[in-house]
Write a protein that holds these residues in place. Structure first.
Motif, PDB file in Angstrom:
ATOM      1  N   HIS A 120     -18.689   0.003  -2.406  1.00 36.86           N
ATOM      2  CA  HIS A 120     -19.137  -1.398  -2.313  1.00 36.86           C
ATOM      3  C   HIS A 120     -20.247  -1.662  -3.330  1.00 36.86           C
ATOM      4  N   PHE A 177     -21.817  -8.072 -10.785  1.00 38.08           N
ATOM      5  CA  PHE A 177     -23.121  -8.643 -11.161  1.00 38.08           C
ATOM      6  C   PHE A 177     -23.417  -8.387 -12.649  1.00 38.08           C
ATOM      7  N   LEU A 235     -17.552 -11.715  -7.430  1.00 36.67           N
ATOM      8  CA  LEU A 235     -18.800 -11.187  -6.855  1.00 36.67           C
ATOM      9  C   LEU A 235     -18.912 -11.607  -5.390  1.00 36.67           C
ATOM     10  N   THR A 236     -18.628 -12.880  -5.113  1.00 39.44           N
ATOM     11  CA  THR A 236     -18.738 -13.383  -3.740  1.00 39.44           C
ATOM     12  C   THR A 236     -17.739 -12.676  -2.826  1.00 39.44           C
ATOM     13  N   VAL A 249     -18.917  -9.155  -2.123  1.00 35.02           N
ATOM     14  CA  VAL A 249     -20.027  -9.194  -1.172  1.00 35.02           C
ATOM     15  C   VAL A 249     -19.491  -9.411   0.248  1.00 35.02           C
ATOM     16  N   LEU A 250     -18.540 -10.330   0.374  1.00 30.01           N
ATOM     17  CA  LEU A 250     -17.943 -10.603   1.690  1.00 30.01           C
ATOM     18  C   LEU A 250     -17.213  -9.368   2.228  1.00 30.01           C
ATOM     19  N   TRP A 261     -17.988  -6.347   1.811  1.00 36.53           N
ATOM     20  CA  TRP A 261     -19.002  -5.436   2.359  1.00 36.53           C
ATOM     21  C   TRP A 261     -19.563  -5.985   3.671  1.00 36.53           C
ATOM     22  N   VAL A 262     -19.956  -7.260   3.642  1.00 35.54           N
ATOM     23  CA  VAL A 262     -20.601  -7.835   4.828  1.00 35.54           C
ATOM     24  C   VAL A 262     -19.653  -7.814   6.025  1.00 35.54           C
ATOM     25  N   LEU A 263     -18.409  -8.184   5.800  1.00 37.00           N
ATOM     26  CA  LEU A 263     -17.450  -8.274   6.903  1.00 37.00           C
ATOM     27  C   LEU A 263     -16.779  -6.928   7.186  1.00 37.00           C
ATOM     28  N   ASP A 264     -17.138  -5.906   6.419  1.00 35.31           N
ATOM     29  CA  ASP A 264     -16.546  -4.580   6.559  1.00 35.31           C
ATOM     30  C   ASP A 264     -15.020  -4.683   6.498  1.00 35.31           C
TER      31      ASP A 264
END
Lengths: 193, 436
Positions: free
Chosen positions: B175, B183, B237-238, B241-242, B244-247
C-alpha cells in the motif's frame, strides 16, 4: 472555454458549506448521536477525498502561472491527505489522536498557499481581499485540529473546525474576479469600465 | 522565546505577499497563441488583465532564422494593451513571439508563443531561442519512470503474482509503495512539465514562478499528456488510498488499469508520437515496452523490499510465479524495444554515429547486465527454491538487480527526451535549435 475562476470558487463554496454544516451538526449533537447512523461518520472524510480529485482537475487548468499550478496541486494533495487520514480513523485503521496533526498541517499549508499565490494587495479587488482572508483563516484555523490532537476532549476544536468551513464558504460565495471591496477597486484592476 | 520568534518569522513571511500589489496576467493575443493567420500581420497586440509596465524588449517577434522583426512597443487602454509593429513577415512561415512585462508589484511576467502565416505553427517548445531538453529534463523523466515503476509495477505484481491474502506487514508496504508511487508520479510530472516549459521560456527562479505556462499545456503534445495524466494519476492516488483505508486490495485493480491506460500518454507525447515515421504500431510497441519495463522493475522491487524482508513464507511461491511471468515480460520488452529501435535507427551505423544511438548502446549494455542478473536468479536461485532450500543473499541480490533496473530506466529517460536522427519531411519550423 474555461469557466471564470469565480465560478469554480462558487462550486467549491457549495461543497465547503455542506462540509461545514455536516461538521457543525456533529459538534452540536455530539459524536455519539451523530454517528448513530454509521454512514454519517464517513461524510466529511469522503467529501475531502472527493474535493482532492476535483482540485486536481482545477490544478491542470491553472497553468496561467507556475505559482497557480503549484498552489492548486498543493491544495489537492492536502485535501487527499486530510481525507485519507480522517477516513482511516473512522475505519479504525489509525488510532492515535495525533493523526489530527495531518489535518492541521493540511490546513496550514493550504492557507499558506492561498497567501503566497495571491500577488495582489488586500484592497486591490474583492477576489484579492478574499484570497488573503481565506488564507489567513485557514492558517489560523489549523489551531483547531492541532488542539484536537493535543486536547481531544474540548468541544471548542470541533466547533471551530466546523465554523471555519462555513466561514470559508461564505468568503468563496462572495468572490467575484473583478469587483470592489468596501467601495475600493484598484485603478489597475482589469475589466473596469 | 525562540519558538515565538520562529512563529513570528513564519507569520511575517506569509504576510509579505500581502504587501505586494497588482500582478498582471496576459488575457488575449493577436495573432492568437499558436494561431494561424492568412496574411502577414503588421503588429502583435497583447491585452493584460491590468496595467503593466513595458520594458524595452516587452514584445519581440522572431523570424525562423532568428532575425528580429518587431519594432518599439506602444501602450494604450490605461497601459493594459501593448502593441509592437512587425516588418518583414511573409506568408508560409511561422514566427515566435516572446513577451516580458513588469506588473505593478514589481514581478516580471513572461511568455512565449508561436503563430503561423498560412502555415500551422510549431509548438512553443520549438520557438526560436528554446534550449531544448537538458539534464534536468532527464532527471525529471527518470524520477517519473521510477515513480511509475512503484505505482504500476508494485501494485501490478501484487495483483498478478502474490496470493489474495498476504502478511499484513507486507500488505501495508505494498500500500505504502503504491501510494508513494502515485504521489511521486504526480509531483515529478508537474516538475517535468515546468522544467520543459522553462527551457522554451528561457527563465528561471522567481521569473519562472510568474511565467505563463498555458501555451505549453494547451498547444503541445507533452502538455496535453500532462493535463490528462495529472488528473488521471490524481484519481489513481485516491483509489489507492481508498484501497488501504477500506482494506480492499481488489480496489487496486481500477487504479492499476487506469494507470496502464494513462501511460499511453508518454508514447503519444514523446518523440515516438511526433517522429514523421511514427505509426500506430510504433506507438503500441512503445507502450508495451514501457509497461513491461514498469512491471519487470516493479516485480523485482516487490520481491526485494516486500516479499523477502516481510513475508518469508511467500518467498518461494512469489519468486517462482514472478519467474514465469518475467519470461513473457522480458520477451515482450525486448521485442517491442527492438522494433522501435529499428524504426528510429534504420541504419546500423546510426548506433555509433548519432548521440541517440550511443545512448541506446549504453541502455542495451545496462539491459544486458540486468538480464544476466535475472538469468543468474532464474538458473541458480530458482532450482534451489523449487527444492525447498533457502539460498542466502537472495534479498541483497534482488536489491542489486533493482538498482541496475533503475539505471536502465535512467537510460530510457535520456532516450525518450532525446531526438532520433532526423527524417527529412520538409515541414516548417520556427525553431533554430530544436531537440537536445
Amino acid at each position: 472555454m474555461l469557466p471564470r475562476a469565480e465560478i469554480a470558487h462558487w462550486l467549491f463554496a457549495a461543497g465547503f458549506l455542506f462540509f461545514g454544516l455536516v461538521l457543525l451538526a456533529e459538534a452540536i449533537v455530539g459524536q455519539a448521536v451523530f454517528r448513530s447512523r454509521p454512514w454519517r461518520a464517513y461524510l466529511w472524510p469522503s467529501l475531502a477525498l472527493f474535493a482532492g480529485v476535483w482540485l486536481w482537475l482545477i490544478a491542470v487548468f491553472s497553468t496561467f502561472s507556475t505559482l497557480h499550478l503549484v498552489a492548486h496541486s498543493i491544495w489537492a494533495q492536502a485535501a487527499t491527505a486530510a481525507g485519507a487520514v480522517e477516513l482511516a480513523r473512522v475505519r479504525g485503521r489509525l488510532h492515535s489522536q495525533y493523526w489530527s496533526l495531518v489535518t492541521a498541517g493540511a490546513l496550514f499549508i493550504s492557507g499558506a498557499s492561498f497567501l503566497v499565490h495571491e500577488q495582489n494587495g488586500w484592497l486591490f479587488a474583492r477576489s484579492a481581499f478574499l484570497h488573503h482572508l481565506v488564507g489567513w483563516t485557514l492558517v489560523v484555523a489549523s489551531v483547531f485540529p492541532l488542539g484536537a490532537a493535543l486536547r481531544p476532549r474540548r468541544a471548542l476544536w470541533s466547533y471551530g473546525f466546523a465554523l471555519t468551513f462555513v466561514a470559508v464558504a461564505v468568503m468563496l460565495f462572495s468572490d467575484r474576479d473583478v469587483a470592489s471591496i468596501f467601495g475600493h477597486l484598484s485603478e489597475l484592476a482589469g475589466g473596469r469600465p | 522565546m525562540r519558538r515565538r520568534a520562529v512563529i513570528a518569522a513564519v507569520l511575517l513571511a506569509l504576510a509579505v505577499p500581502a504587501a505586494a500589489s497588482a500582478h498582471a496576467t496576459m488575457k488575449e493575443a493577436h495573432p492568437a497563441e499558436q494561431g494561424e493567420v492568412d496574411a502577414p500581420p503588421t503588429q502583435v497586440t497583447l491585452r493584460f488583465d491590468q496595467s503593466v509596465e513595458a520594458p524595452p524588449d516587452a514584445i519581440v517577434v522572431y523570424a525562423p532564422d532568428g532575425r528580429r522583426l518587431s519594432g518599439p512597443v506602444t501602450q494604450t487602454d490605461r497601459d493594459t494593451v501593448m502593441r509592437a509593429p512587425i516588418r518583414g513577415a511573409v506568408k508560409g512561415q511561422a514566427y515566435t513571439v516572446r513577451w516580458r512585462v513588469v506588473s505593478a508589484d514589481g514581478h516580471v511576467g513572461t511568455g512565449v508563443f508561436t503563430f503561423g502565416v498560412g502555415v500551422t505553427p510549431p509548438p512553443p517548445t520549438e520557438a526560436v531561442g528554446a534550449s531544448g531538453v537538458t539534464w534536468r529534463d532527464d532527471v525529471a523523466r527518470w524520477a517519473l519512470f521510477a515513480s511509475l515503476a512503484l505505482m504500476i509495477g508494485v501494485v501490478g505484481i501484487r495483483l498478478l503474482v502474490l496470493p489474495r491474502v498476504v502478511d499484513p506487514r507486507a500488505e501495508r508496504r505494498v500500500h505504502l509503495l503504491g501510494t508513494l508511487g502515485a504521489f511521486l508520479a504526480l509531483n515529478t510530472g508537474i516538475a517535468g512539465f515546468v522544467i520543459r516549459s522553462a527551457n522554451a521560456l528561457q527563465v528561471s527562479g522567481v521569473d519562472l514562478l510568474y511565467a505563463d505556462l498555458s501555451p505549453f499545456a494547451e498547444s503541445t503534445r507533452f502538455g496535453n499528456a500532462f493535463l490528462v495524466t495529472t488528473f488521471g494519476f490524481g484519481i489513481c492516488l485516491t483509489i489507492l488510498v481508498l484501497a488501504w483505508v477500506l482494506d480492499a486490495p481488489l480496489l487496486r485493480w481500477p487504479a492499476f488499469l487506469l494507470a496502464l491506460v494513462l501511460v499511453w500518454g508518454y508514447p503519444l507525447s514523446g518523440h515516438q508520437g511526433t517522429e514523421p515515421n511514427s505509426t500506430a504500431l510504433t506507438e503500441i510497441a512503445d507502450w508495451v515496452h514501457l509497461v513491461t519495463a514498469m512491471l519487470w522493475v516493479g516485480g523485482v522491487l516487490t520481491l526485494a523490499v516486500v516479499v523477502w524482508p516481510l513475508a518469508p513464507d511467500l518467498r518461494r511461491g512469489a519468486f517462482l510465479r514472478f519467474s514465469r511471468i518475467a519470461v513473457f515480460l522480458i520477451a515482450a520488452l525486448l521485442a517491442a524495444g527492438t522494433f522501435v529501435s529499428i524504426q528510429r535507427l534504420p541504419e546500423l551505423s546510426d548506433l555509433w554515429t548519432t548521440s541517440y544511438g550511443k545512448t541506446l548502446l549504453v541502455k542495451i549494455g545496462l539491459v544486458c547486465v540486468a538480464l544476466a542478473w535475472g538469468g543468474f536468479h532464474h538458473t541458480f536461485v530458482r532450482p534451489r527454491l523449487e527444492r525447498g532450500e533457502t539460498p542466502p543473499g537472495v534479498g541483497r541480490s534482488l536489491l542489486g538487480e533493482s538498482v541496475v533496473a533503475l539505471a536502465v530506466l535512467f537510460a530510457a529517460a535520456v532516450l525518450v527526451n532525446g531526438a532520433p536522427p532526423p527524417v527529412d519531411t520538409g515541414s516548417t519550423s520556427a525553431a533554430s535549435t530544436p531537440g537536445r
